[in-house]
Motif scaffolding. Structure first.
Motif, PDB file in Angstrom:
ATOM      1  N   GLN A 123      12.372  -1.022   8.579  1.00 23.85           N
ATOM      2  CA  GLN A 123      12.997  -1.731   7.541  1.00 23.85           C
ATOM      3  C   GLN A 123      12.615  -0.733   6.382  1.00 23.85           C
ATOM      4  O   GLN A 123      13.138   0.283   6.069  1.00 23.85           O
ATOM      5  N   CYS A 124      11.571  -1.021   5.749  1.00 20.96           N
ATOM      6  CA  CYS A 124      11.137  -0.417   4.491  1.00 20.96           C
ATOM      7  C   CYS A 124      10.552   1.075   5.087  1.00 20.96           C
ATOM      8  O   CYS A 124      10.344   1.945   4.391  1.00 20.96           O
ATOM      9  N   GLY A 125       9.799   0.630   6.291  1.00 23.10           N
ATOM     10  CA  GLY A 125       9.313   1.844   6.904  1.00 23.10           C
ATOM     11  C   GLY A 125       7.846   2.344   6.605  1.00 23.10           C
ATOM     12  O   GLY A 125       7.049   3.122   7.276  1.00 23.10           O
ATOM     13  N   TYR A 126       7.194   1.381   5.592  1.00 20.82           N
ATOM     14  CA  TYR A 126       5.974   1.649   5.169  1.00 20.82           C
ATOM     15  C   TYR A 126       4.745   1.784   6.320  1.00 20.82           C
ATOM     16  O   TYR A 126       3.964   2.704   6.547  1.00 20.82           O
ATOM     17  N   CYS A 127       4.974   0.801   7.135  1.00 26.42           N
ATOM     18  CA  CYS A 127       4.031   0.594   8.262  1.00 26.42           C
ATOM     19  C   CYS A 127       4.029   1.346   9.346  1.00 26.42           C
ATOM     20  O   CYS A 127       3.249   1.323  10.411  1.00 26.42           O
ATOM     21  N   GLN A 128       5.340   1.908   9.566  1.00 24.20           N
ATOM     22  CA  GLN A 128       5.741   2.364  11.019  1.00 24.20           C
ATOM     23  C   GLN A 128       5.097   3.563  11.546  1.00 24.20           C
ATOM     24  O   GLN A 128       5.021   3.500  12.504  1.00 24.20           O
ATOM     25  N   CYS A 155       3.281  -5.744   9.590  1.00 25.14           N
ATOM     26  CA  CYS A 155       4.662  -5.349   9.224  1.00 25.14           C
ATOM     27  C   CYS A 155       4.961  -6.489   8.059  1.00 25.14           C
ATOM     28  O   CYS A 155       5.436  -7.652   8.554  1.00 25.14           O
ATOM     29  N   ARG A 156       4.953  -6.268   6.937  1.00 25.10           N
ATOM     30  CA  ARG A 156       5.402  -7.289   5.760  1.00 25.10           C
ATOM     31  C   ARG A 156       6.960  -7.305   6.089  1.00 25.10           C
ATOM     32  O   ARG A 156       7.364  -8.581   5.666  1.00 25.10           O
ATOM     33  N   CYS A 157       7.662  -6.529   6.743  1.00 28.13           N
ATOM     34  CA  CYS A 157       9.197  -6.763   6.687  1.00 28.13           C
ATOM     35  C   CYS A 157       9.497  -7.445   8.168  1.00 28.13           C
ATOM     36  O   CYS A 157      10.632  -7.948   8.482  1.00 28.13           O
ATOM     37  N   THR A 202       9.151  -6.620  11.424  1.00 28.28           N
ATOM     38  CA  THR A 202      10.017  -5.925  12.553  1.00 28.28           C
ATOM     39  C   THR A 202       9.269  -6.129  13.755  1.00 28.28           C
ATOM     40  O   THR A 202       9.613  -5.161  14.826  1.00 28.28           O
TER      41      THR A 202
HETATM   42 FE1  FES Z   1       8.262  -2.704   6.112  1.00 26.70          FE
HETATM   43 FE2  FES Z   1       6.964  -2.685   8.290  1.00 26.70          FE
HETATM   44  S1  FES Z   1       8.837  -2.157   7.949  1.00 26.70           S
HETATM   45  S2  FES Z   1       6.077  -3.175   6.183  1.00 26.70           S
END
Ligand code: FES
Ligand code: FES
Length: 167
Positions: free
Chosen positions: A102-107, A138-140, A142
């Motif tokens: 999603q935002c990708g930060y944790c991926q 993952c804050r989003c 996923t």
């Molecule tokens: Fe946004 Fe995991 S995709 S924090």
């Protein structure tokens, strides 16, 4: 006041690299700031979120916690090193096909933990996946797609192995 620097030889993604760094610099900052490998992310800095996960001698570790001075001669793999000869790792391919991020930060941390899991368990169950990935937040939210992508990558490894046996 300037901090004393030590020259350290790191083995990152199969190549030896020398960096000049304070002894207590966390590996994450050496990767990001000194080597330009920015795929590994800073989330919490205290080993709790998994965003900075890399492999050390094949095992997943939190690069925000390990001083770079302890890593001379050890094999470090980052998300950038999962790609071989320009070909995406099956997990990276599955991540795209399942549209995981999603935002990708944790991926990148998620993928590195998943890669370590598949190295030790080629056919993980949902429970195996949940246990192995429990330290990657993952804050989003996923998580469901992450689990699907790990199963898909495991199947593609399996298909490749079967093809290898038949050919
Ligand atoms: Fe946004 Fe995991 S995709 S924090
Ligand atoms: Fe390393 Fe959160 S940044 S575990």
């Amino acid at each position: 006041m300037e901090l004393p620097m030590t020259r350290i030889t790191l083995n990152v993604n199969g190549a030896e690299t020398q960096v000049d760094a304070p002894d207590d610099m966390p590996l994450l900052w050496a990767l990001r700031d000194l080597m330009g490998l920015t795929g590994s992310k800073y989330g919490c800095g205290i080993g709790q979120c998994g965003a900075c996960t890399v492999h050390l001698n094949g095992a997943p570790v939190r690069s925000c916690l390990i001083p770079v001075s302890q890593l001379s001669g050890q094999a470090i793999t980052t998300i950038e090193g999962l790609t071989e000869d320009g070909a995406l790792h099956p997990l990276q391919q599955a991540w795209i096909e399942k549209d995981v991020a999603q935002c990708g930060y944790c991926q990148s941390g998620q993928i590195m933990s998943a890669a370590a899991l598949l190295q030790r368990n080629a056919e993980p169950t949902d429970a195996d996946i949940d246990a192995a990935m429990a330290g990657n937040y993952c804050r989003c939210g996923t998580y469901i797609r992450i689990r699907e992508a790990i199963h898909a990558a495991a199947m593609s490894f399996d298909a490749a192995a079967t093809k290898g046996v038949q050919s």
